[in-house]
Motif scaffolding. Structure first.
Motif, PDB file in Angstrom:
ATOM      1  N   PRO A  35       0.802  -1.230   0.000  1.00 26.89           N
ATOM      2  CA  PRO A  35       0.000   0.000   0.000  1.00 26.89           C
ATOM      3  C   PRO A  35       0.833   1.277   0.000  1.00 26.89           C
ATOM      4  CG  PRO A  35      -0.068  -1.046   2.148  1.00 26.89           C
ATOM      5  CD  PRO A  35       0.655  -1.993   1.227  1.00 26.89           C
ATOM      6  N   LYS A  36       2.099   1.207   0.389  1.00 22.78           N
ATOM      7  CA  LYS A  36       2.933   2.415   0.420  1.00 22.78           C
ATOM      8  C   LYS A  36       3.829   2.517  -0.809  1.00 22.78           C
ATOM      9  CE  LYS A  36       2.596   2.857   5.303  1.00 22.78           C
ATOM     10  NZ  LYS A  36       3.096   3.353   6.524  1.00 22.78           N
ATOM     11  N   SER A  37       3.554   1.720  -1.813  1.00 24.36           N
ATOM     12  CA  SER A  37       4.303   1.791  -3.062  1.00 24.36           C
ATOM     13  C   SER A  37       4.191   3.189  -3.659  1.00 24.36           C
ATOM     14  CB  SER A  37       3.733   0.775  -4.062  1.00 24.36           C
ATOM     15  OG  SER A  37       4.232   1.029  -5.349  1.00 24.36           O
ATOM     16  N   HIS A  40       3.384   1.559  -7.979  1.00 24.20           N
ATOM     17  CA  HIS A  40       2.328   0.608  -8.335  1.00 24.20           C
ATOM     18  C   HIS A  40       1.133   0.780  -7.405  1.00 24.20           C
ATOM     19  CE1 HIS A  40       6.135  -1.025  -9.883  1.00 24.20           C
ATOM     20  NE2 HIS A  40       5.392  -1.240 -10.947  1.00 24.20           N
ATOM     21  N   THR A  41       0.586   1.951  -7.445  1.00 21.46           N
ATOM     22  CA  THR A  41      -0.498   2.346  -6.554  1.00 21.46           C
ATOM     23  C   THR A  41      -1.865   2.074  -7.176  1.00 21.46           C
ATOM     24  OG1 THR A  41      -0.530   4.529  -7.564  1.00 21.46           O
ATOM     25  CG2 THR A  41       0.950   4.229  -5.678  1.00 21.46           C
ATOM     26  N   LYS A  42      -2.885   2.299  -6.387  1.00 22.36           N
ATOM     27  CA  LYS A  42      -4.242   2.217  -6.930  1.00 22.36           C
ATOM     28  C   LYS A  42      -4.452   3.302  -7.983  1.00 22.36           C
ATOM     29  CE  LYS A  42      -6.577  -0.267  -3.240  1.00 22.36           C
ATOM     30  NZ  LYS A  42      -7.721  -0.329  -2.315  1.00 22.36           N
ATOM     31  N   LYS A  43      -3.759   4.441  -7.835  1.00 15.98           N
ATOM     32  CA  LYS A  43      -3.870   5.484  -8.860  1.00 15.98           C
ATOM     33  C   LYS A  43      -3.273   5.004 -10.183  1.00 15.98           C
ATOM     34  CE  LYS A  43      -4.314   9.345  -5.769  1.00 15.98           C
ATOM     35  NZ  LYS A  43      -3.821  10.609  -5.269  1.00 15.98           N
ATOM     36  N   SER A  78      -1.982  -5.858  -7.472  1.00 18.47           N
ATOM     37  CA  SER A  78      -2.425  -5.965  -6.074  1.00 18.47           C
ATOM     38  C   SER A  78      -1.550  -6.873  -5.227  1.00 18.47           C
ATOM     39  CB  SER A  78      -3.871  -6.467  -6.024  1.00 18.47           C
ATOM     40  OG  SER A  78      -3.967  -7.767  -6.578  1.00 18.47           O
ATOM     41  N   ARG A  79      -0.767  -7.742  -5.847  1.00 18.69           N
ATOM     42  CA  ARG A  79       0.043  -8.688  -5.065  1.00 18.69           C
ATOM     43  C   ARG A  79       1.543  -8.478  -5.271  1.00 18.69           C
ATOM     44  NH1 ARG A  79      -3.640  -8.524  -2.336  1.00 18.69           N
ATOM     45  NH2 ARG A  79      -4.932 -10.221  -1.562  1.00 18.69           N
ATOM     46  N   ARG A  80       1.931  -7.243  -5.543  1.00 20.14           N
ATOM     47  CA  ARG A  80       3.355  -6.918  -5.620  1.00 20.14           C
ATOM     48  C   ARG A  80       3.980  -6.983  -4.237  1.00 20.14           C
ATOM     49  NH1 ARG A  80       6.513  -4.700  -9.006  1.00 20.14           N
ATOM     50  NH2 ARG A  80       5.895  -4.573 -11.180  1.00 20.14           N
ATOM     51  N   MET A  81       5.247  -7.428  -4.222  1.00 23.06           N
ATOM     52  CA  MET A  81       5.993  -7.464  -2.979  1.00 23.06           C
ATOM     53  C   MET A  81       7.066  -6.384  -2.947  1.00 23.06           C
ATOM     54  SD  MET A  81       6.059 -11.590  -2.650  1.00 23.06           S
ATOM     55  CE  MET A  81       6.534 -11.723  -0.950  1.00 23.06           C
TER      56      MET A  81
END
Length: 192
Positions: A35-37, A40-43, A78-81
């Motif tokens: 979520p703090k990427s 590769h954000t939701k935006k 959504s599943r990036r590490m």
């Protein structure tokens, strides 16, 4: 609604409601592992969604085909590490999409699964594997190419040279290069 005003021009109105509905769905329901990427954000996923729907609209895709693209857009990172190459995040996101559909009694589209699974792989491998699926036809391959182009068009977030347009696969994506740059600029202005 994030960037929804961009779609107020008459030529974009046909995709506006679908874009808004899918962004709302992503914001409320799709969980991102990073979520703090910064990349590769939701935006980012919302911009990819808009670009995929625009290419799909220009290609004359059906509503179901646009839905398949849209679901791939909101689940694909959504599943990036990490923010690096992170090969395998497509597979993890595809498995998340599949499980999410089953657990929430949502329609499952195998095209979305394959697009998401192989979006982080070279085209040769992605196309080869998708062609092996008995349930995905030529239209599924077209959706894969459209999605890869939409994701690529948002590479300007990596810098002014983030996208090499010679790798774009569709004529419609080439026509959206300046739009993608403008979309990113408007998106960044919202962050300020």
């Amino acid at each position: 609604m994030f960037l929804s005003n961009v779609l107020d021009a008459p030529e974009y109105l046909p995709i506006k409601k679908k874009y808004e509905r899918m962004v709302r769905y992503m914001e409320k329901n799709v969980e991102f592992w990073l979520p703090k990427s910064e990349l590769h954000t939701k935006k980012h996923c919302a911009r990819v969604l808009m670009l995929a729907l625009l290419i799909g609209h220009k290609k004359g895709l059906s509503e179901l085909e646009q839905d398949a693209l849209g679901m791939a857009a909101i689940f694909h990172d959504s599943r990036r590490m990490d923010d690096g190459i992170d090969r395998g995040h497509g597979k993890r996101a595809a498995e998340y999409y599949k499980a999410y559909c089953r657990e929430n009694d949502l329609p499952y589209d195998e095209r979305t699964y394959y697009i998401t699974y192989y979006h982080d792989q070279d085209d040769a491998l992605g196309i080869s594997e998708i062609e092996k699926s008995p349930n995905v036809d030529e239209r599924g391959l077209l959706l894969y190419r459209i999605f890869k182009d939409a994701d690529a068009l948002d590479r300007f977030r990596l810098g002014p040279d983030g996208l090499d347009v010679k790798y774009l696969r569709t004529k419609e994506a080439h026509e959206l290069v300046d739009f993608a740059k403008d979309l990113l600029q408007k998106s960044n202005e919202i962050n300020e």
